[in-house]
Write an enzyme that holds these catalytic residues in place. Structure first.
Site, short mmCIF file in Angstrom:
data_model
loop_
_atom_site.label_atom_id
_atom_site.label_comp_id
_atom_site.label_asym_id
_atom_site.label_seq_id
_atom_site.Cartn_x
_atom_site.Cartn_y
_atom_site.Cartn_z
N CYS A 96 -0.64 -63.41 -1.97
CA CYS A 96 0.12 -64.08 -0.93
C CYS A 96 1.18 -63.10 -0.44
CB CYS A 96 0.75 -65.34 -1.52
SG CYS A 96 1.79 -66.24 -0.37
N CYS A 108 4.39 -72.15 -3.54
CA CYS A 108 4.60 -72.27 -2.09
C CYS A 108 6.03 -72.71 -1.81
CB CYS A 108 3.70 -73.35 -1.50
SG CYS A 108 1.98 -73.06 -1.76
N GLU A 133 8.97 -60.46 -1.34
CA GLU A 133 8.18 -60.90 -2.49
C GLU A 133 6.72 -61.16 -2.09
OE1 GLU A 133 11.70 -63.05 -5.04
OE2 GLU A 133 10.55 -64.33 -3.72
N CYS A 148 13.19 -65.94 7.25
CA CYS A 148 12.40 -66.67 8.24
C CYS A 148 13.34 -67.43 9.17
CB CYS A 148 11.47 -67.67 7.54
SG CYS A 148 10.35 -68.53 8.66
N CYS A 180 11.79 -75.91 2.93
CA CYS A 180 11.33 -74.61 2.43
C CYS A 180 12.51 -73.74 2.03
CB CYS A 180 10.51 -73.90 3.51
SG CYS A 180 9.93 -72.27 3.03
N CYS A 233 12.39 -74.68 8.49
CA CYS A 233 11.74 -75.89 7.94
C CYS A 233 12.65 -76.46 6.85
CB CYS A 233 10.37 -75.56 7.37
SG CYS A 233 9.22 -74.95 8.62
N1 SAH Z 1 5.50 -69.59 8.30
C1 SAH Z 1 4.10 -69.73 8.00
C2 SAH Z 1 3.72 -68.95 6.76
C3 SAH Z 1 4.34 -69.47 5.47
S1 SAH Z 1 3.09 -70.26 4.61
C4 SAH Z 1 3.75 -71.19 7.92
O1 SAH Z 1 4.64 -72.00 8.04
O2 SAH Z 1 2.57 -71.52 7.81
C5 SAH Z 1 3.92 -71.10 3.38
C6 SAH Z 1 3.30 -72.45 3.21
O3 SAH Z 1 3.99 -73.12 2.13
C7 SAH Z 1 3.49 -73.30 4.45
O4 SAH Z 1 2.40 -74.16 4.62
C8 SAH Z 1 4.73 -74.07 4.08
O5 SAH Z 1 4.87 -75.22 4.87
C9 SAH Z 1 4.47 -74.35 2.61
N2 SAH Z 1 5.67 -74.70 1.85
C10 SAH Z 1 6.93 -74.37 2.12
N3 SAH Z 1 7.76 -74.90 1.20
C11 SAH Z 1 6.98 -75.58 0.32
C12 SAH Z 1 7.24 -76.30 -0.86
N4 SAH Z 1 8.46 -76.43 -1.34
N5 SAH Z 1 6.20 -76.86 -1.49
C13 SAH Z 1 4.94 -76.69 -1.04
N6 SAH Z 1 4.63 -76.01 0.06
C14 SAH Z 1 5.64 -75.44 0.74
#
Ligand code: SAH
Length: 358
Positions: free
Chosen positions: A106, A343, A93, A113, A120, A117
């Site tokens: 984006c 995000c 996506e 992944c 996420c 985390c």
């Molecule tokens: N793996 C990389 C690239 C992904 S960026 C990284 O971690 O930076 C995606 C961004 O969205 C990251 O900053 C992640 O921490 C954030 N993110 C993930 N889940 C989220 C959520 N539920 N709400 C807001 N931000 C989120």
């Protein structure tokens, strides 16, 4: 599937080497490169300044890959989520975020992944595979095609993608070779001709890869920080056990960066976990001496995940403490949440069903 060479998977230098292997001079490679990323070009027969015989040789040996018919979901705020089916049936996506003066895309760097985390949704898919350069760049080409096909009156922003953030599915620094090739194609003048100032690579903090990225690309760096101490960060992001905060911040201090450029620290606010005044003061202290900006991200809640978002008044109080400490602090406006495009919300059912045994 075919064993023809996909020229959209190659950087300009690689295309030059490829045409040389076919007995052609280097400049033919540059000619092909500029055709490959010209709007609407899908076949070698359209490359009219190449000799007919050479076009035939190319058609016999090479191909031009392209995402066709993406699944589109349009948000009430103008965001568009694209679902692209890859050659092996996996789905990735991308999210287009249009604004009057820019279109930010984006893009994903992996299917799924491996970082796990705990907040996420992409993490729940597990890791499936790395994307190759054509699959990273192809997301931008397809979004450009979509923008060009939109009637003038319906378009919110410019006619093409102007900004790219590698913040979709996956951890880009765990796929660095393919990412660097994709960045080369995105910024090459005969490629998509985007400027590095408008490209940002976000990482959860794969410390040993950061320097290599900085030495081989001028794209902006974003760090998903999300906490100011190891206990909280490890709970949110298991990668912190391997590369703890002080190690990560030392790598940020050492990151090769032109003067005036700044690292972007992303900090999601989780209610009751990392959003107190004390956390804000701790953050201000930790980032001292790193040229940076801070992006506060309201948490997008996902069913099944045990976190809540911080209410806006608390986010504003958190921001004020950092601003008073002289940081540039932005609050990321959440876009596309009604279509699960915000995000951390990228994780599609089909890919989930096809998860490989690990
Ligand atoms: N793996 C990389 C690239 C992904 S960026 C990284 O971690 O930076 C995606 C961004 O969205 C990251 O900053 C992640 O921490 C954030 N993110 C993930 N889940 C989220 C959520 N539920 N709400 C807001 N931000 C989120």
């Amino acid at each position: 599937m075919t064993d023809k060479t996909d020229l959209r998977n190659l950087t300009q230098d690689e295309i030059i080497r490829y045409v040389e292997s076919l007995g052609q001079p280097a400049f033919r490679g540059r000619q092909i490169m500029s055709w490959l990323y010209r709007p609407g070009i899908t076949q070698f027969s359209e490359m009219t300044d190449l000799a007919k015989e050479f076009r035939q040789i190319l058609s016999d040996n090479a191909r031009i890959s392209r995402f066709t018919d993406p699944v589109l979901e349009c948000s009430s705020d103008g965001c568009v989520k694209f679902g692209f089916t890859l050659d092996d049936g996996r789905i990735i996506e991308s999210v287009l975020i249009p604004e009057p003066d820019r279109n930010t895309l984006c893009v994903s760097s992996q299917v799924g992944c491996a970082m796990g985390c705990s907040f996420c949704l992409t993490a729940t898919m597990g890791f499936i595979r790395n994307l190759i350069p054509s699959e990273i760049v192809g997301q931008v080409c397809a979004a450009d095609e979509f923008l060009r096909s939109q009637p003038e009156g319906e378009r919110i922003g410019p006619e093409r993608v102007t900004n790219v953030v590698v913040m979709g599915m996956g951890e880009p620094l765990n796929n660095l070779d393919n990412l660097l090739k994709a960045l080369s194609i995105l910024t090459e003048q005969r490629g998509l001709d985007l400027t590095n100032r408008r490209i940002t690579v976000s990482t959860c903090g794969i410390v040993p890869k950061m320097r290599h990225l900085g030495e081989n690309s001028d794209a902006n760096l974003a760090i998903s920080l999300h906490a100011t101490n190891d206990a909280t960060r490890s709970r949110l992001m298991p990668i912190n056990d391997r590369y703890p905060l002080d190690m990560l911040l030392a790598a940020c201090r050492d990151f090769p960066m032109p003067k005036r450029k700044r690292i972007m620290f992303e900090y999601i606010l989780f209610k009751g976990i990392n959003d107190s005044d004390a956390c804000a003061r701790e953050l201000a202290k930790k980032l001292r001496e790193i040229p940076c900006k801070i992006n506060l991200i309201p948490y997008n809640e996902s069913p099944g995940l045990p976190y809540e978002s911080t209410p806006m008044p608390r986010i504003l109080a958190f921001q004020k403490i950092l601003m008073d400490a002289n940081y540039s602090v932005f609050i990321r406006s959440s876009r596309g949440s009604d279509i699960s495009a915000a995000c951390g919300q990228l994780a599609n059912k089909e890919a989930d069903c096809q998860r490989l045994p690990t």
